[in-house]
Design a protein around this motif. Structure first.
Motif, PDB file in Angstrom:
ATOM      1  N   LYS A 127       0.832  -1.205   0.000  1.00  0.00           N
ATOM      2  CA  LYS A 127       0.000   0.000   0.000  1.00  0.00           C
ATOM      3  C   LYS A 127       0.866   1.254   0.000  1.00  0.00           C
ATOM      4  CE  LYS A 127      -2.312  -1.624   3.552  1.00  0.00           C
ATOM      5  NZ  LYS A 127      -3.274  -1.771   4.676  1.00  0.00           N
ATOM      6  N   ILE A 128       0.343   2.300  -0.660  1.00  0.00           N
ATOM      7  CA  ILE A 128       1.042   3.576  -0.722  1.00  0.00           C
ATOM      8  C   ILE A 128       0.017   4.704  -0.666  1.00  0.00           C
ATOM      9  CG2 ILE A 128       1.021   3.708  -3.264  1.00  0.00           C
ATOM     10  CD1 ILE A 128       3.866   4.933  -3.043  1.00  0.00           C
ATOM     11  N   HIS A 129       0.393   5.793  -0.011  1.00  0.00           N
ATOM     12  CA  HIS A 129      -0.480   6.965   0.083  1.00  0.00           C
ATOM     13  C   HIS A 129      -0.396   7.763  -1.217  1.00  0.00           C
ATOM     14  CE1 HIS A 129      -2.495  10.235   2.403  1.00  0.00           C
ATOM     15  NE2 HIS A 129      -1.865  11.013   1.531  1.00  0.00           N
ATOM     16  N   ALA A 130      -1.529   8.287  -1.670  1.00  0.00           N
ATOM     17  CA  ALA A 130      -1.565   9.126  -2.872  1.00  0.00           C
ATOM     18  C   ALA A 130      -2.451  10.324  -2.595  1.00  0.00           C
ATOM     19  CB  ALA A 130      -2.093   8.337  -4.067  1.00  0.00           C
ATOM     20  N   SER A 131      -2.094  11.473  -3.166  1.00  0.00           N
ATOM     21  CA  SER A 131      -2.892  12.671  -2.918  1.00  0.00           C
ATOM     22  C   SER A 131      -2.979  13.521  -4.184  1.00  0.00           C
ATOM     23  CB  SER A 131      -2.296  13.494  -1.771  1.00  0.00           C
ATOM     24  OG  SER A 131      -0.997  13.941  -2.102  1.00  0.00           O
ATOM     25  N   ILE A 132      -4.048  14.317  -4.223  1.00  0.00           N
ATOM     26  CA  ILE A 132      -4.280  15.266  -5.309  1.00  0.00           C
ATOM     27  C   ILE A 132      -4.441  16.630  -4.666  1.00  0.00           C
ATOM     28  CG2 ILE A 132      -5.800  15.911  -7.220  1.00  0.00           C
ATOM     29  CD1 ILE A 132      -6.739  12.974  -7.260  1.00  0.00           C
ATOM     30  N   ASN A 139      -5.305  28.828   2.976  1.00  0.00           N
ATOM     31  CA  ASN A 139      -4.861  29.244   4.312  1.00  0.00           C
ATOM     32  C   ASN A 139      -3.347  29.342   4.470  1.00  0.00           C
ATOM     33  OD1 ASN A 139      -7.485  29.537   5.356  1.00  0.00           O
ATOM     34  ND2 ASN A 139      -7.604  27.349   5.820  1.00  0.00           N
ATOM     35  N   LYS A 140      -2.601  29.174   3.395  1.00  0.00           N
ATOM     36  CA  LYS A 140      -1.149  29.322   3.456  1.00  0.00           C
ATOM     37  C   LYS A 140      -0.750  30.761   3.134  1.00  0.00           C
ATOM     38  CE  LYS A 140      -0.460  24.968   4.341  1.00  0.00           C
ATOM     39  NZ  LYS A 140       0.027  24.529   5.666  1.00  0.00           N
ATOM     40  N   LYS A 141       0.361  31.191   3.701  1.00  0.00           N
ATOM     41  CA  LYS A 141       0.836  32.550   3.496  1.00  0.00           C
ATOM     42  C   LYS A 141       1.218  32.778   2.036  1.00  0.00           C
ATOM     43  CE  LYS A 141       4.131  35.925   5.355  1.00  0.00           C
ATOM     44  NZ  LYS A 141       5.198  36.167   6.352  1.00  0.00           N
ATOM     45  N   VAL A 142       0.916  33.979   1.517  1.00  0.00           N
ATOM     46  CA  VAL A 142       1.291  34.337   0.161  1.00  0.00           C
ATOM     47  C   VAL A 142       2.316  35.465   0.200  1.00  0.00           C
ATOM     48  CG1 VAL A 142      -0.903  33.601  -0.837  1.00  0.00           C
ATOM     49  CG2 VAL A 142      -0.655  35.955  -0.012  1.00  0.00           C
ATOM     50  N   PHE A 188       1.846  35.374  -4.676  1.00  0.00           N
ATOM     51  CA  PHE A 188       2.126  34.003  -5.103  1.00  0.00           C
ATOM     52  C   PHE A 188       1.979  33.060  -3.927  1.00  0.00           C
ATOM     53  CE2 PHE A 188       4.907  30.359  -5.963  1.00  0.00           C
ATOM     54  CZ  PHE A 188       4.407  29.963  -7.211  1.00  0.00           C
ATOM     55  N   CYS A 189       1.217  31.961  -4.121  1.00  0.00           N
ATOM     56  CA  CYS A 189       1.034  30.938  -3.091  1.00  0.00           C
ATOM     57  C   CYS A 189       1.919  29.747  -3.424  1.00  0.00           C
ATOM     58  CB  CYS A 189      -0.435  30.515  -3.025  1.00  0.00           C
ATOM     59  SG  CYS A 189      -0.747  29.184  -1.841  1.00  0.00           S
ATOM     60  N   GLU A 190       2.885  29.474  -2.575  1.00  0.00           N
ATOM     61  CA  GLU A 190       3.789  28.341  -2.810  1.00  0.00           C
ATOM     62  C   GLU A 190       3.081  27.006  -2.660  1.00  0.00           C
ATOM     63  OE1 GLU A 190       7.047  28.890  -0.143  1.00  0.00           O
ATOM     64  OE2 GLU A 190       8.063  30.340  -1.461  1.00  0.00           O
ATOM     65  N   ALA A 191       2.063  26.953  -1.796  1.00  0.00           N
ATOM     66  CA  ALA A 191       1.341  25.693  -1.598  1.00  0.00           C
ATOM     67  C   ALA A 191       0.537  25.318  -2.835  1.00  0.00           C
ATOM     68  CB  ALA A 191       0.423  25.802  -0.379  1.00  0.00           C
ATOM     69  N   CYS A 192      -0.153  26.308  -3.433  1.00  0.00           N
ATOM     70  CA  CYS A 192      -0.967  26.053  -4.634  1.00  0.00           C
ATOM     71  C   CYS A 192      -0.156  26.188  -5.916  1.00  0.00           C
ATOM     72  CB  CYS A 192      -2.151  27.019  -4.685  1.00  0.00           C
ATOM     73  SG  CYS A 192      -3.311  26.837  -3.314  1.00  0.00           S
ATOM     74  N   VAL A 193       1.052  26.756  -5.797  1.00  0.00           N
ATOM     75  CA  VAL A 193       1.936  26.993  -6.953  1.00  0.00           C
ATOM     76  C   VAL A 193       1.206  27.820  -8.011  1.00  0.00           C
ATOM     77  CG1 VAL A 193       3.645  25.948  -8.473  1.00  0.00           C
ATOM     78  CG2 VAL A 193       2.843  24.690  -6.484  1.00  0.00           C
TER      79      VAL A 193
END
Length: 360
Positions: free
Chosen positions: A10-15, A269-272, A280-285
């Protein structure tokens, strides 16, 4: 997601949030897919769903193909024994699967969280003579009550998949993780039959009556936190060399008089950061035009021997001030004075500061 191949690995996957629209109609739990052109990174952090060293990240050009003629019938569970949960101090950064006989149940319990009443139910399960309490919150309460009312629960086997281990009243317990944990009663698997047979062998053929667990009634998260975690002084915090959770009693002396009490954030909710006349949001790129102000209030605090600076982030500050950051940004001209007045008028001169402490 958790993906399992034909060998049971098993392996974790995310989108990521910005790509959910791309794949949400292509994936259905329980079906088999061929997945291509994905990213791979190290599997770290809290609440890991698998012990695999790596995890999969879907990308814009990832390909998903339904394999309708292929089936994978392996066991999806990786059970940890209750004795290991209680006596071996397992790594709590991993989510676990447990199985046992239902031996106790509480009534619906009420507790206060962030100014709202929430509900909880506690089950007790046994395996090989070891009993562990499992607490479930929110929508899981209705689901469990529905199962308990649907039929005979005598010697019922309970499977809890993707649960976290958390200390409660000085001993390990199981708790659900929202959106991940699954609860199954009397599942048609070989392990369930085996657990029931051993239970009957150890306790005799007489039916096991489900006991009524003590109902603590109205519970308060803050009070439980104060009882469960060790108190430390500021001096002791400064001497820490590893991450811990603790409680500090300190006096708020002042709030620094500057404009760093909030920061602009993306919808995730991440700092821009300012970039090209936008943010620019690094989390959302990606670049964003609209931002949301989030609290980041620095408090200079002091106990009987030492002083330091604590930081209140958005969730804690919003609950404390009973006002979202956006409204305070809009209405307050001298924010620091208003913040300090609000704290004093609300009798928060003394703080029971609940915080994760990191020593860098």
């Amino acid at each position: 997601m958790v993906l399992m191949d034909s060998k049971g690995c098993k392996i974790h996957a995310s989108i990521r949030r910005t790509l959910v629209y791309r794949f949400q109609n292509q994936l259905t739990e329980g079906r088999v897919y061929q997945i291509s052109f994905f990213g791979v990174c190290e599997n770290g952090g809290e609440f890991r769903t698998t012990s695999h060293s790596y995890k999969i990240n879907f990308q814009m050009h990832s390909s998903v193909r339904l394999m309708s003629s292929t089936s994978i019938t392996g066991n999806p569970f990786s059970f940890m024994s209750l004795s290991d949960v209680v006596f071996k101090e397992p790594d709590t950064s991993f989510l676990i699967d447990v199985i046992g006989i239902l031996t106790g149940s509480s009534g619906e319990q009420q507790f206060e969280k962030y100014g709202k009443m929430q509900k909880r139910i506690t089950l007790e399960i046994e395996q090989e003579g070891v009993r562990v309490e499992a607490a479930f919150f929110g929508k899981y309460v209705d689901e469990i009550f529905g199962q308990l009312a649907s039929g005979d629960m005598t010697n019922a086997v309970v499977v809890v998949q993707f649960a976290k281990i958390k200390p409660f009243k000085g001993k390990p317990s199981i708790q659900n993780v929202y959106g991940a944990t699954q609860i199954l009663f009397n599942p048609p698997i070989d392990e369930a039959a085996s657990v029931r047979e051993r239970f009957v062998e150890n306790h005799g053929p007489d039916a096991q009556v489900i006991s009524q667990l003590q109902d603590s009634g109205k519970l308060f998260v803050a009070e439980d936190f104060l009882k469960l975690h060790e108190g430390k002084t500021i001096e002791q915090i400064k001497d820490l060399v590893e991450k811990c959770v603790c409680v500090v009693l300190a006096v708020v002396k002042f709030i620094p008089d500057d404009n760093t009490w909030y920061y602009p954030a993306c919808k995730c909710n991440k700092k821009v950061y300012p970039a090209d006349d936008m943010y620019f949001c690094e989390a959302c790129v990606r670049h964003v035009v609209t931002t949301i102000p989030k609290y980041k209030i620095r408090l200079r605090v002091m106990d009987s021997k030492d002083s330091t600076t604590f930081v209140l982030f958005d969730q804690e500050a919003s609950n404390l001030l009973n006002k979202p950051c956006a409204k305070l940004v809009e209405k307050c001209q001298n924010v620091c004075c208003n913040l300090f007045s609000t704290l004093l008028s609300s009798n928060y001169s003394y703080f029971k500061v609940l915080m994760h402490v990191f020593v860098l």
